[in-house]
Scaffold this motif. Sequence first.
Motif, PDB file in Angstrom:
ATOM      1  N   ASP A 268       1.135  -0.586   0.127  1.00 31.13           N
ATOM      2  CA  ASP A 268       0.016   0.363   0.263  1.00 31.13           C
ATOM      3  C   ASP A 268       0.343   1.474   0.165  1.00 31.13           C
TER       4      ASP A 268
ATOM      5  N   LYS B 147      -4.115   6.653   4.722  1.00 31.65           N
ATOM      6  CA  LYS B 147      -2.744   6.411   3.492  1.00 31.65           C
ATOM      7  C   LYS B 147      -2.475   8.004   3.456  1.00 31.65           C
TER       8      LYS B 147
ATOM      9  N   GLY C 219      -3.870   2.044   4.592  1.00 33.68           N
ATOM     10  CA  GLY C 219      -3.398   0.901   4.069  1.00 33.68           C
ATOM     11  C   GLY C 219      -2.141   0.112   5.388  1.00 33.68           C
TER      12      GLY C 219
ATOM     13  N   GLU D  60     -10.623   0.479   2.417  1.00 32.34           N
ATOM     14  CA  GLU D  60      -9.360   0.827   0.615  1.00 32.34           C
ATOM     15  C   GLU D  60      -8.700   1.798   1.425  1.00 32.34           C
TER      16      GLU D  60
END
Length: 171
Positions: free
Chosen positions: A26, A85, A137, A134
């Motif tokens: 990721d 993320k 990460g 999603e």
Amino acid sequence: MPGKQKDELKDKLVAALMSGQAPNPDFDWKVKYDGVHRDRQFGSAHALYSSMGIERSDKEGRMLAMLKNWTFFDAPHALFFTMDKYLNIMGAVDMGIYAQTLSLLMTENGISSCMQGALGQFPDPVREALGIPEERGILFGMSFGYADENAPVNKTRTEREPVENSVVFVG
Ligand SMILES: Cc1cc2nc3c(=O)[nH]c(=O)nc-3n(C[C@H](O)[C@H](O)[C@H](O)COP(=O)(O)O)c2cc1C
């Protein structure tokens, strides 16, 4: 993550590795060390494989030993360090501090652990197994449990650089 769920994930991670698919971490992670870092990587690998009695020329033996990353080194438990993320490199710094503290607390309580960047290489099965969204990460993972002190692999000791090589003392 203990028990059945861990074993199911283990099978999926091994399948991902064996399928030949390229790792798709990721986070930006190009594991290609240069110079002294490469030397140290070789040194650590040598210490690890030597303790397991695997020769330098034994490619299959090395591959099988590496594969154990995704079977959590037969540890009874595994966990994954995740973060949103967008937090990027400074978030990763915080996560490193957190992971180290966790590892020290575990050690204090007699629980052994092994940090594993390898556990961030195939994030999809982990995401699915743990319901990770999603936008979050997977940085890396850790296998942990009570160590078998008689296992040769657990007698591995990596070298330490002298402190002068990593710290600049001023004044
Ligand atoms: C962030 C991080 C990621 C690591 N990733 C792996 C890995 O994927 N596989 C592995 O066998 N060791 C990995 N290691 C090394 C082991 O966790 C451990 O540090 C090593 O066995 C040597 O022990 P030592 O740190 O006491 O020298 C990693 C270490 C750190 C700090």
